[in-house]
Write a protein that holds these residues in place. Structure first.
Motif, PDB file in Angstrom:
ATOM      1  N   PRO A  11       0.787  -1.227   0.000  1.00  0.00           N
ATOM      2  CA  PRO A  11       0.000   0.000   0.000  1.00  0.00           C
ATOM      3  C   PRO A  11       0.819   1.276   0.000  1.00  0.00           C
ATOM      4  CG  PRO A  11      -0.956  -1.583   1.505  1.00  0.00           C
ATOM      5  CD  PRO A  11       0.339  -2.180   0.998  1.00  0.00           C
TER       6      PRO A  11
ATOM      7  N   SER B  71      -4.287   6.076   2.815  1.00  0.00           N
ATOM      8  CA  SER B  71      -4.579   7.236   1.971  1.00  0.00           C
ATOM      9  C   SER B  71      -3.592   8.340   2.329  1.00  0.00           C
ATOM     10  CB  SER B  71      -6.016   7.699   2.218  1.00  0.00           C
ATOM     11  OG  SER B  71      -6.917   6.635   1.944  1.00  0.00           O
TER      12      SER B  71
ATOM     13  N   ARG C 129      -9.094   4.507  -2.998  1.00  0.00           N
ATOM     14  CA  ARG C 129      -9.217   3.066  -2.769  1.00  0.00           C
ATOM     15  C   ARG C 129     -10.620   2.645  -3.169  1.00  0.00           C
ATOM     16  NH1 ARG C 129      -7.822   2.691   3.232  1.00  0.00           N
ATOM     17  NH2 ARG C 129      -8.250   0.516   2.854  1.00  0.00           N
TER      18      ARG C 129
ATOM     19  N   SER D 255     -12.976   6.230  -1.363  1.00  0.00           N
ATOM     20  CA  SER D 255     -12.696   6.627  -2.736  1.00  0.00           C
ATOM     21  C   SER D 255     -13.190   8.050  -2.961  1.00  0.00           C
ATOM     22  CB  SER D 255     -13.401   5.662  -3.699  1.00  0.00           C
ATOM     23  OG  SER D 255     -13.229   6.065  -5.018  1.00  0.00           O
TER      24      SER D 255
END
Length: 141
Positions: A16, A44, A60, A65
């Motif tokens: 990630p 994030s 994501r 998102s």
């Protein structure tokens, strides 16, 4: 070992931290601000200005998102009145959110960046201090 005898890497998924976030363009407006800082959060990217956690750009799967607006629930109504596309985040209801699929996403993201730079008191929260790791109480540790 002969490199030809090594198996080919297939279906390698990056960790990630190495995944590029397509929404970090939102933070470009902060780059000239000497107090701007970015950190990873929830997989994030989070933007801090003047030490306050202001925005989280999440690229994501839904509901991660879009753009999260770090604010208090007392300020939700005023921000939603100005930008009706904002809604409480479905998981982190204390913060507001706009999905990157929303037609108003770019306009709202730019407006929020402007509010952050203007030090609008409706945007930004004091980050909670990190808890220190507790020492083990097991004998011999």
């Amino acid at each position: 070992m002969n490199p030809q005898s090594l198996p080919a890497a297939t279906n390698v998924t990056p960790m990630p931290s190495s995944i590029s976030n397509s929404l970090v363009w939102i933070f470009e407006a902060f780059e000239r601000d000497s107090t701007y800082l970015t950190k990873r959060m929830f997989g994030s990217d989070a933007a801090y200005v003047d030490g306050l956690l202001c925005l989280v750009a999440a690229d994501r799967d839904p509901p991660w998102s879009g753009l999260l607006v770090c604010t208090s629930q007392e300020r939700h109504t005023a921000l939603i009145d100005e930008m009706p596309a904002l809604q409480p985040h479905p998981v982190l209801g204390k913060w507001l959110y706009i999905s990157q699929d929303d037609p108003a996403f770019e306009t709202v993201a730019q407006r929020l960046a402007t509010l952050v730079l203007a030090r609008d008191p409706r945007v930004g929260v004091e980050p909670k201090p990190r808890k220190r790791a507790r020492k083990s109480t097991l004998p011999g540790s």
